[in-house]
Design a protein around this motif. Structure first.
Motif, PDB file in Angstrom:
ATOM      1  N   ASP B 110       0.950  -1.076   0.066  1.00 28.02           N
ATOM      2  CA  ASP B 110       0.034  -0.052  -0.064  1.00 28.02           C
ATOM      3  C   ASP B 110       0.706   1.253  -0.015  1.00 28.02           C
ATOM      4  O   ASP B 110       0.377   2.227  -0.233  1.00 28.02           O
ATOM      5  N   LYS B 117      -5.214   4.508  -1.904  1.00 26.12           N
ATOM      6  CA  LYS B 117      -5.448   4.004  -0.952  1.00 26.12           C
ATOM      7  C   LYS B 117      -6.201   4.691   0.317  1.00 26.12           C
ATOM      8  O   LYS B 117      -7.208   4.624   1.103  1.00 26.12           O
ATOM      9  N   LYS B 369      -2.706   6.305   7.843  1.00 29.72           N
ATOM     10  CA  LYS B 369      -1.350   5.479   7.617  1.00 29.72           C
ATOM     11  C   LYS B 369      -0.731   5.709   8.945  1.00 29.72           C
ATOM     12  O   LYS B 369      -0.385   7.111   9.112  1.00 29.72           O
TER      13      LYS B 369
END
Lengths: 168, 563
Positions: B110, B117, B369
């Motif tokens: 990712d 994403k 993230k």
């Protein structure tokens, strides 16, 4: 990030230290430095005295290490200037009597110097240079017989150096 | 003048990897390295020389950078010769890979599609990579084999998939403190992972296994166990007879036509003599900020804003590794589970990572993230640890009291440290250019770095650091603290020459070739549009091997055409 604040504020960018140290300049620097050695040595001996749990600055020839370190070309020249100017300032503050003071007087003089930002920074620098002597490799002329390492029970890694500053 | 097939500027991780691939394939390669060659035998554990003086980096009075930081809403510039904040990293043969700690992780799949994403983040220039993890995976594996990575694969939701079952070498030996660490993680529901290390646990060819010196990071390796470019790649490349390693070689600029680089103008730093080196193809691997600087300094009539800069993107989107660090002390009198003697056993590693917060979905904080964490012993340098004991509150501590504290500190405690790695989001306020008013000792404009972190980076770093403090608490550590700031680690620099498929928005194509010049490649971390949330080095090695293989194919095709 401005670690040189004290150096710049002291206006130390003199011709003497403004370029690579040539031989004549080095000799001038050496003479100037020699005149300050007794004071710096007295400070080191007060900060790292005899009779404690770690070897003293005097026993470990910390002043010899400091002198050679400051004159080596790998050493930051601003910091070198700072060490010199800070010593001159201490001499001025104590009317040139620091070396002959007793320990109580020295303690008061250094604590008073520490009250200034400049003095605090200078004393910290002298402590760092003395700790480099006490806990650096004995190859540099201090930490004699690894006494500094033995005192704290921690030793430098292998292989040990065979030349100072990796021969630069 | 000798003509080379390929000239590579820089001998660190990326330069070494390309040199290795090309020399093995029979191409005649020159590696141009500004620094000197330090023999393996000279890599002692001399704290004064290697950690307290600039023996492996230039004097900041000779070569420096200009740093621009925002203070009270104004951009303030400071030359590094004033601040002492050096942005040089290991300027010797093998570059900074000689001095790394070698805690290695692959990027997650990712990380290659961060925008897709997670979408846009206001104020950040996040884009997807033009290649995927699948494209790079074979080279990550090749790094394990060729460069040498020890470890043990453990299944984890955020551990990327791998094409081989496990690492080629088992993990390095561990201190017994891992029992305490693993148990403490377990009580918190955290999964501890064995950190892959670019350190050999077994002999490999001319390199000996780790001998657990207790002084690894910041020092060169005297056994060859550390997987530096120098040991793992340059020496094997030299043994082919196809590599010419030119040390003490400063590259001033590249000369070019509209389409091709024609030569590198270099200075022998020992004699100050200037000369030119010609090659059919040029590869820049000088570290991200310096490769951009070299391209700016190579501007000419065809590229007035910097070589390979028709897009105007050169130098932009410079990134670092965001995050921070923390620490806690394990004390003799309160240590649990293991004996103090075992804790104090020197040399053995802690070697633990946590990936649990690589991606975060928190009911209070939201979905974002995250990052990775490395746990390790505090660096064992004696002088630097002693100097930390100089203060009692605001006042300096000296005399016999200082001696007593040092003996107690060194003899009755050991500190555990953690380092958080999370994305440094690329922004318009973080880039490298050159400053025409400031010249280095060879008369070339120095690199000017404007540095600014995104507020999101701090949020992520703090989120993870607090989790890590809990682990230290569970271990029974005392005096726990952490520090997360927007001050970048100057040894983890990337970006400035983004790769991408659109020549208008990127400097390099997907093979790290300049969009503008047909024989110019940039292979250090400059190419990275985003940095991921791990240290870059494994990715730099892997990508450089990929590009090296691509260049070999080019020469082979050229050869076939000629036949």
């Amino acid at each position: 990030m401005d670690r040189r604040y004290f150096l710049i504020s002291a206006g130390l960018f003199t011709i003497l230290f403004g370029a690579k140290i040539q031989e004549t300049q080095k000799s001038k620097l050496f003479s100037l430095f020699e005149s300050l050695i007794p004071t710096i040595e007295a400070v080191q001996n007060h900060l790292f005295p005899q009779g404690g749990k770690i070897p003293s600055a005097k026993e470990m020839n910390a002043i010899g290490f400091l002198k050679e370190t400051l004159l080596h070309r790998s050493f930051d020249r601003d910091t070198r200037d700072f060490v010199i100017e800070g010593a001159k300032e201490l001499i001025a503050r104590t009317d040139g009597k620091f070396v002959t003071m007793d320990e109580n007087q020295k303690e008061r003089a250094l604590r008073a110097y520490e009250e200034t930002d400049y003095g605090s920074s200078w004393l910290h620098r002298i402590m760092i240079l003395t700790m480099e002597a006490l806990f650096g490799d004995p190859l540099y002329g201090s930490n004699i017989h690894q006494s500094g390492w033995r005192a704290i029970g921690i030793f430098g890694g292998e292989p040990r150096p065979t030349s100072r500053y990796c021969q630069i | 003048m000798k003509h080379f097939d390929v000239a590579i500027v820089g001998s660190g991780a990326s330069g070494g990897a390309v040199a290795y691939m090309l020399a093995k394939a029979g191409l005649k390669v020159a590696v141009l390295e500004k620094g000197r060659l330090i023999d393996r035998k000279a890599f002692s554990k001399d704290e004064i020389a290697y950690c307290r003086r600039d023996i492996a980096t230039p004097s900041l009075f000779d070569e420096y950078h200009i740093i621009e930081e925002k203070v009270d809403d104004k951009w303030i510039t400071t030359p590094t010769y004033e601040s002492g904040w050096s942005f040089w990293n290991g300027n010797i043969v093998g570059g900074s890979s000689n001095f790394m700690s070698g805690m290695f992780h692959r990027l997650h799949p990712d990380d290659f599609r961060l925008k897709s994403k997670y979408g846009d983040i206001k104020g950040a220039n996040v884009v997807d990579w033009p290649i995927s993890y699948n494209d790079l995976e074979p080279y990550y594996t090749l790094v394990e084999e060729v460069v040498g990575i020890s470890g043990k694969y453990q299944n984890h939701p955020f551990e990327p998939w791998r094409s081989s079952a496990d690492f080629p070498q088992p993990p390095t030996d561990e201190n017994e403190v891992v029992k305490l660490f693993d148990a403490s993680c377990s009580t918190l529901g955290v999964v501890p992972l064995i950190t892959p290390r670019a350190v050999l646990s077994r002999n490999k060819g001319h390199r000996n296994a780790c001998y657990y010196s207790n002084f690894c990071g910041s020092y060169g390796c005297s056994s060859g166990a550390k997987s530096s470019s120098r040991e793992a790649l340059l020496f094997p490349a030299l043994s082919t007879g196809n590599l010419t390693l030119i040390s003490n070689c400063y590259v001033k600029k590249l000369e070019s036509t509209q389409d091709r680089v024609t030569c590198a103008v270099v200075i022998d730093t020992l004699t100050n003599k200037e000369s030119k080196i010609t090659a059919s193809l040029f590869v820049l691997a000088a570290q991200a900020h310096e490769s951009s600087r070299l391209l700016f300094n190579s501007k000419n009539q065809f590229y007035p804003n910097g070589l390979a800069n028709s897009s105007g993107e050169l130098g932009k989107n410079l990134i670092f590794s965001a995050g921070g660090s923390g620490q806690g002390e394990l004390k003799k009198e309160t240590l649990k589970m293991i004996t103090f003697d075992k804790l104090m056993q020197t040399g053995l590693f802690l070697n633990r990572s946590v990936l649990d917060w690589y991606f975060v979905d928190d009911k209070n904080e939201g979905r974002f993230k995250g990052g990775s964490v490395e746990f390790m012993f505090e660096h064992q340098n004696i002088i630097s640890r002693a100097v930390k004991q100089c203060y009692e509150g605001e006042k300096l501590l000296w005399g016999k009291a200082l001696g007593e504290r040092l003996v107690k500190q060194f003899g009755e405690s050991k500190s555990i440290r953690f380092e958080v790695f999370n994305d440094w989001l690329p922004t318009n306020d973080c880039f490298v250019s050159v400053d025409e008013n400031h010249l280095d000792k060879w008369g070339m404009p120095v690199g000017k770095l404007r540095i600014s972190g995104h507020s999101h980076d701090l949020k992520v770093g703090n989120y993870i650091a607090k989790k890590c403090e809990k682990i230290l608490e569970a271990m029974g550590a005392e005096n726990i603290y952490s520090s997360v700031s927007a001050t970048p680690p100057q040894n983890l620099i990337a970006g400035g020459c983004r790769f991408g498929d659109d020549p208008k928005t990127s400097v390099l194509d997907r093979n790290c070739k300049s969009h503008d010049l047909e024989n110019l490649y940039v292979v250090d971390a400059s190419f990275m549009p985003t940095g991921g949330s791990v240290a870059y080095t494994w990715t730099i090695y892997a990508n450089a091997l990929r590009v090296g293989e691509h260049i070999v194919r080019l020469f082979e095709e050229e050869k076939r055409k000629r036949v």
